[in-house]
Design a protein around this motif. Structure first.
Motif, PDB file in Angstrom:
ATOM      1  N   VAL A   1       0.866  -1.186   0.000  1.00  0.00           N
ATOM      2  CA  VAL A   1       0.000   0.000   0.000  1.00  0.00           C
ATOM      3  C   VAL A   1       0.897   1.228   0.000  1.00  0.00           C
TER       4      VAL A   1
ATOM      5  N   GLU B   1      -4.022   7.228   1.953  1.00  0.00           N
ATOM      6  CA  GLU B   1      -3.702   6.079   1.111  1.00  0.00           C
ATOM      7  C   GLU B   1      -3.990   6.421  -0.345  1.00  0.00           C
TER       8      GLU B   1
ATOM      9  N   GLU C   1      -4.696   5.298  -4.107  1.00  0.00           N
ATOM     10  CA  GLU C   1      -5.170   4.166  -4.890  1.00  0.00           C
ATOM     11  C   GLU C   1      -4.504   4.106  -6.260  1.00  0.00           C
ATOM     12  N   ARG C   2      -4.128   5.273  -6.777  1.00  0.00           N
ATOM     13  CA  ARG C   2      -3.458   5.329  -8.070  1.00  0.00           C
ATOM     14  C   ARG C   2      -2.273   6.276  -7.976  1.00  0.00           C
TER      15      ARG C   2
END
Length: 402
Positions: A90, A97, A99-100
């Motif tokens: 991650v 966080e 995601e891309r």
């Protein structure tokens, strides 16, 4: 005068009355020298090699004798490397966080030849076998980057005037090129107490056990090739004295080769003429405690890699109550620390290359080996009435409900 006939399958030799005519006896494990001395009883002396032969401590020697020839070392490396390669990663930017991100795309497909899991598995294998892993980031095109692993035995660290590492020299055949550390390359090294720049491999710590395990396998194979017969000698020492004639010697040689040699004749009783006596010149497998010594060496190899012997099917280890506990300890004590070390190194490297403060870490909820531990945590939180719903979600790594 006595005549002796060493009978060990391979390496038969005739010893004459004089020491000048004796020949060495070949052995698949260690070189020996047999000498006959003048005595009425036909005394046979066996001189073994005094110094043990050890595997070379460089990358090629450890890779061949360990990963490529020893089943225990091979399985230990595969277990740790495959588990480390399968751990989901991650990416965070601060506390958020992502995601891309281009860094995630790079880690998912580091180069055209490898997937992300295969790349991480090979990286962990380099660390376990050599103690070092070298990664080069190459510019494939204007907006595309690639990650490539460099074979450890082809890389040397370059120091500056102050002794600090600044670059890597990578050799392929006669060609050599220099790669700047931090900008174009990343060097991961396990702790080495006596070296400033290179890491210490777990496989080298298990070198004594590794050589013992390999040598026991070669000894067992040689014993089977010799019809499972321990080495020894036929001694000709008649009471009335005298020597064996050349005709008698040749007849005995032919009889031994045709009647008692080979797997088809294994265990066949030997009929001795007058004056011949069998003198054992080696320990039996029972005397050597062969199986326990081999299992002990296998346990030491597994210990050096941090793999519970129970996971390898090695008998005699009762450290953990069951397989599930051993597997959980394997992930907690061996796999996750290695994945964390790799993630920390990549966090610093990727932050410098992308110009952002990035942090890479593993997702424990996505690791199959910790599923039972995760289920136990969820059950405890579900029964905790004193916690709110948002507090329970935060305890397992989820944010508050929107």
């Amino acid at each position: 005068m006595a005549w002796t006939w060493p009978f060990a399958g391979r390496g038969r030799v005739r010893l004459s009355e004089t020491l000048e005519r004796r020949e060495p006896v070949a052995s698949p494990v260690a070189s020996t020298q047999v000498a006959a001395t003048k005595a009425s009883s036909g005394f046979v002396a066996l001189h073994m090699q005094g110094e043990a032969a050890w595997t070379r401590r460089d990358y090629a020697g450890l890779a061949r004798q360990g990963y490529m020839m020893n089943p225990v070392a091979h399985r230990c490396v595969r277990l740790v490397a495959e588990a480390a390669g399968a751990a989901p990663l991650v990416l965070y930017q601060g506390a958020q966080e992502l995601e891309r991100h281009p860094a995630l795309e790079l880690l998912a497909a580091p180069n055209p030849r490898q997937t992300g899991a295969a790349f991480m598995e090979a990286l962990a294998s380099h660390l376990l076998i050599s103690g070092n892993a070298y990664i080069e980031m190459a510019e494939a095109s204007e907006d595309a980057r690639e990650l490539h692993l460099l074979r450890p035995d082809r890389v040397s660290v370059v120091e500056d005037a102050g002794g600090w590492p600044v670059a890597l020299d990578y050799r392929t055949g006669k060609a050599k090129r220099r790669i700047a550390l931090g900008e174009e390359a990343l060097h991961l090294a396990l702790f080495h107490p006596l070296d400033d720049h290179y890491g210490f491999p777990p496989l080298e710590a298990a070198l004594t056990a590794l050589d013992l395990h390999n040598a026991s396998g070669r000894w067992n194979k040689a014993l089977l090739d010799n019809s499972a017969r321990p080495s020894g000698a036929l001694v000709y020492a008649p009471k009335e004295g005298g020597n064996m004639t050349d005709e008698q010697f040749d007849r005995l040689k032919v009889e031994l080769e045709q009647t008692y040699s080979g797997a088809a004749h294994a265990g066949r009783p030997m009929v001795l003429d007058g004056g011949l006596d069998w003198k054992a010149m080696g320990l039996t497998p029972k005397d050597m405690d062969f199986l326990e010594a081999r299992n002990g060496a296998a346990r030491d190899i597994a210990l050096a890699f941090g793999v519970p012997p129970m996971l390898l099917g090695i008998p005699g280890d009762n450290t953990y109550a069951n397989y599930q506990e051993a597997n959980r300890a394997f992930y907690r004590l061996t796999v996750l620390p290695m994945v964390g070390r790799i993630a920390d190194a990549f966090s610093q490297f990727l932050s410098g290359r992308f110009g952002e403060e990035l942090r890479l870490w593993y997702d424990p909820d996505g690791i199959e080996g910790l599923s039972l531990e995760r289920e136990a945590l969820w059950r405890r939180l579900q029964a905790a009435d004193f916690l709110s719903e948002d507090e329970k979600r935060e305890a397992v790594g989820y944010g508050k409900r929107q």
